[in-house]
Design an enzyme around this catalytic site. Structure first.
Site, PDB file in Angstrom:
ATOM      1  N   LYS A 193      -8.293   4.218  -1.839  1.00 57.21           N
ATOM      2  CA  LYS A 193      -8.015   3.276  -2.941  1.00 57.21           C
ATOM      3  C   LYS A 193      -8.527   1.880  -2.640  1.00 57.21           C
ATOM      4  O   LYS A 193      -9.153   1.237  -3.470  1.00 57.21           O
ATOM      5  CB  LYS A 193      -6.504   3.131  -3.196  1.00 57.21           C
ATOM      6  CG  LYS A 193      -5.835   4.297  -3.845  1.00 57.21           C
ATOM      7  CD  LYS A 193      -4.431   3.927  -4.320  1.00 57.21           C
ATOM      8  CE  LYS A 193      -3.518   3.359  -3.252  1.00 57.21           C
ATOM      9  NZ  LYS A 193      -3.167   4.285  -2.181  1.00 57.21           N
ATOM     10  N   ARG A 248       4.306   2.629  -7.980  1.00 54.57           N
ATOM     11  CA  ARG A 248       4.501   3.758  -7.075  1.00 54.57           C
ATOM     12  C   ARG A 248       5.698   4.616  -7.473  1.00 54.57           C
ATOM     13  O   ARG A 248       5.950   5.640  -6.834  1.00 54.57           O
ATOM     14  CB  ARG A 248       4.743   3.226  -5.660  1.00 54.57           C
ATOM     15  CG  ARG A 248       3.514   3.253  -4.747  1.00 54.57           C
ATOM     16  CD  ARG A 248       3.951   2.686  -3.419  1.00 54.57           C
ATOM     17  NE  ARG A 248       3.169   3.055  -2.279  1.00 54.57           N
ATOM     18  CZ  ARG A 248       2.140   2.342  -1.807  1.00 54.57           C
ATOM     19  NH1 ARG A 248       1.708   1.282  -2.455  1.00 54.57           N
ATOM     20  NH2 ARG A 248       1.544   2.705  -0.695  1.00 54.57           N
ATOM     21  N   ARG A 307      -8.195   5.594  10.739  1.00 50.10           N
ATOM     22  CA  ARG A 307      -7.890   4.208  10.370  1.00 50.10           C
ATOM     23  C   ARG A 307      -6.989   3.588  11.443  1.00 50.10           C
ATOM     24  O   ARG A 307      -7.186   2.440  11.825  1.00 50.10           O
ATOM     25  CB  ARG A 307      -7.188   4.195   9.012  1.00 50.10           C
ATOM     26  CG  ARG A 307      -6.977   2.824   8.444  1.00 50.10           C
ATOM     27  CD  ARG A 307      -6.809   2.894   6.937  1.00 50.10           C
ATOM     28  NE  ARG A 307      -5.419   2.943   6.564  1.00 50.10           N
ATOM     29  CZ  ARG A 307      -4.990   3.101   5.302  1.00 50.10           C
ATOM     30  NH1 ARG A 307      -5.832   3.262   4.319  1.00 50.10           N
ATOM     31  NH2 ARG A 307      -3.720   3.117   5.036  1.00 50.10           N
ATOM     32  N   ARG A 328      -2.064  -2.153  11.667  1.00 52.39           N
ATOM     33  CA  ARG A 328      -1.059  -1.780  10.683  1.00 52.39           C
ATOM     34  C   ARG A 328      -0.001  -0.913  11.344  1.00 52.39           C
ATOM     35  O   ARG A 328      -0.280   0.204  11.766  1.00 52.39           O
ATOM     36  CB  ARG A 328      -1.699  -1.040   9.512  1.00 52.39           C
ATOM     37  CG  ARG A 328      -2.302  -1.990   8.496  1.00 52.39           C
ATOM     38  CD  ARG A 328      -2.721  -1.263   7.257  1.00 52.39           C
ATOM     39  NE  ARG A 328      -1.586  -0.587   6.586  1.00 52.39           N
ATOM     40  CZ  ARG A 328      -1.669  -0.105   5.367  1.00 52.39           C
ATOM     41  NH1 ARG A 328      -2.769  -0.202   4.681  1.00 52.39           N
ATOM     42  NH2 ARG A 328      -0.619   0.492   4.828  1.00 52.39           N
ATOM     43  N   ARG A 360       4.953   8.825   4.684  1.00 52.26           N
ATOM     44  CA  ARG A 360       4.235   8.178   3.574  1.00 52.26           C
ATOM     45  C   ARG A 360       3.662   9.218   2.618  1.00 52.26           C
ATOM     46  O   ARG A 360       3.649   9.019   1.409  1.00 52.26           O
ATOM     47  CB  ARG A 360       3.141   7.260   4.126  1.00 52.26           C
ATOM     48  CG  ARG A 360       3.735   6.017   4.799  1.00 52.26           C
ATOM     49  CD  ARG A 360       2.707   5.222   5.566  1.00 52.26           C
ATOM     50  NE  ARG A 360       1.707   4.641   4.719  1.00 52.26           N
ATOM     51  CZ  ARG A 360       0.514   4.228   5.146  1.00 52.26           C
ATOM     52  NH1 ARG A 360       0.186   4.366   6.420  1.00 52.26           N
ATOM     53  NH2 ARG A 360      -0.331   3.686   4.318  1.00 52.26           N
TER      54      ARG A 360
HETATM   55  P1  AMP Z   1      -0.164   0.223   1.038  1.00 53.26           P
HETATM   56  O1  AMP Z   1      -0.938  -0.857   1.701  1.00 53.26           O
HETATM   57  O2  AMP Z   1      -0.406   0.299  -0.458  1.00 53.26           O
HETATM   58  O3  AMP Z   1      -0.304   1.558   1.692  1.00 53.26           O
HETATM   59  O4  AMP Z   1       1.387  -0.174   1.173  1.00 53.26           O
HETATM   60  C1  AMP Z   1       1.992  -0.303   2.429  1.00 53.26           C
HETATM   61  C2  AMP Z   1       3.508  -0.231   2.284  1.00 53.26           C
HETATM   62  O5  AMP Z   1       3.970  -1.305   1.461  1.00 53.26           O
HETATM   63  C3  AMP Z   1       4.036   1.023   1.606  1.00 53.26           C
HETATM   64  O6  AMP Z   1       4.152   2.110   2.506  1.00 53.26           O
HETATM   65  C4  AMP Z   1       5.387   0.539   1.100  1.00 53.26           C
HETATM   66  O7  AMP Z   1       6.331   0.441   2.156  1.00 53.26           O
HETATM   67  C5  AMP Z   1       5.076  -0.886   0.649  1.00 53.26           C
HETATM   68  N1  AMP Z   1       4.635  -0.932  -0.758  1.00 53.26           N
HETATM   69  C6  AMP Z   1       3.406  -1.277  -1.234  1.00 53.26           C
HETATM   70  N2  AMP Z   1       3.372  -1.211  -2.570  1.00 53.26           N
HETATM   71  C7  AMP Z   1       4.598  -0.805  -2.969  1.00 53.26           C
HETATM   72  C8  AMP Z   1       5.187  -0.517  -4.220  1.00 53.26           C
HETATM   73  N3  AMP Z   1       4.492  -0.626  -5.358  1.00 53.26           N
HETATM   74  N4  AMP Z   1       6.490  -0.109  -4.240  1.00 53.26           N
HETATM   75  C9  AMP Z   1       7.202  -0.001  -3.114  1.00 53.26           C
HETATM   76  N5  AMP Z   1       6.713  -0.234  -1.889  1.00 53.26           N
HETATM   77  C10 AMP Z   1       5.415  -0.628  -1.798  1.00 53.26           C
END
Ligand code: AMP
Length: 199
Positions: free
Chosen positions: A13, A88, A127, A135, A146
Site C-alpha cells: 500500500k 481499518r 521489510r 519499525r 497484524r
Molecule cells: P500501518 O503503518 O498502516 O501498518 O499502521 C501501523 C499501526 O498503526 C497499526 O498496526 C495500528 O496499530 C495503527 N493504525 C494505523 N492506522 C490505524 C487505523 N486506521 N485504525 C487503528 N489503528 C491504526
C-alpha cells in the site's frame, strides 16, 4: 481524486500510494505514519498508541477518526488524497462517509490490493530486515497478529465498500510496476463514473 487503498500489512500500500502521489499530485494520508510521528513527538496520543501499535492491535476508532478529520480538513488535502491505512474498521468507514458528506465530498474509488499470506510473511520479514528494526511492529511476533487483525477487522471494510459498488480488487502478487498498472486501469475506469462513490 480521493481514494482509499486497502490491503494487509506487506501488500505494498505504502509503495503504491507514493507512486500515486507522484502521478496524481495528491497527498498520501497514512494513519500509520501519523501515529509514528505522534509517538516520536511524544504527544499524548502517541504515548497511548505506542503499546497498541507494538502489539499489532488497532488504536481506538474515535482517536483515529479525530486524527483523520483534522487531516482531511487541511488545505493540502483540498486537491485530493489517498487514504493509506484508514479506514481499518467498519465504524471508521461509516465515520469517513459522514465526514466526507459534511465537506460535500465523495470517494472516487476504493482499491483493495490482494496478496496471499505466504507472500505477505516473506515481504514483512524482508521489510523487518531492511529497516533494521526501525519499525517495532515489523517483527514475526506481531506479524501474525497484524494479519489476524486485518482478516477480522478490516476485511469487513472491503465488504462494506463492495456492497456500495465502490471496491475494485487488484492483485498485489506481481511486480510493483504490474500492481501500479492494475491500479492505473482501475482509476481510469473510475473517471468515466463521474458521480463517485455514494456516502
Ligand atoms: P500501518 O503503518 O498502516 O501498518 O499502521 C501501523 C499501526 O498503526 C497499526 O498496526 C495500528 O496499530 C495503527 N493504525 C494505523 N492506522 C490505524 C487505523 N486506521 N485504525 C487503528 N489503528 C491504526
Amino acid at each position: 481524486m480521493r481514494l482509499v487503498l486497502l490491503g494487509p500489512p506487506g501488500a505494498g500500500k505504502g509503495t503504491q500510494a507514493e507512486r500515486l502521489v507522484k502521478t496524481h499530485g495528491i497527498v498520501q494520508l497514512s494513519t500509520g505514519d501519523m501515529l509514528r510521528a505522534a509517538t516520536a513527538a511524544g504527544t499524548d496520543v502517541g504515548k497511548r498508541a505506542k503499546a497498541i501499535m507494538d502489539r499489532g492491535d488497532l488504536v481506538p476508532d474515535e482517536v483515529m477518526v479525530d486524527i483523520i478529520a483534522e487531516r482531511i480538513g487541511r488545505p493540502d488535502a483540498g486537491k485530493g488524497f489517498i487514504l493509506d491505512g484508514f479506514p481499518r474498521t467498519v465504524p471508521q468507514a461509516e465515520a469517513l462517509d459522514r465526514l466526507l458528506e459534511r465537506h460535500g465530498l465523495r470517494l472516487d474509488r476504493v482499491v483493495e490490493i490482494a496478496v496471499d499470506e505466504a507472500m505477505l510473511k516473506d515481504r514483512i520479514e524482508n521489510r523487518a530486515r531492511l529497516s533494521g528494526g526501525a519499525r517495532a511492529d515489523d517483527t514475526a511476533a506481531t506479524l501474525h497478529n497484524r494479519i489476524t487483525v486485518y482478516r477480522t477487522q478490516t476485511t469487513p471494510v472491503a465488504d462494506y465498500y463492495r456492497r456500495k459498488g465502490a471496491l475494485s480488487t487488484v492483485s498485489g502478487m506481481g511486480t510493483m510496476d504490474e500492481v501500479s498498472a492494475a491500479i492505473g486501469a482501475v482509476l481510469m475506469a473510475a473517471r468515466t463514473a463521474p458521480q463517485g462513490v455514494r456516502n
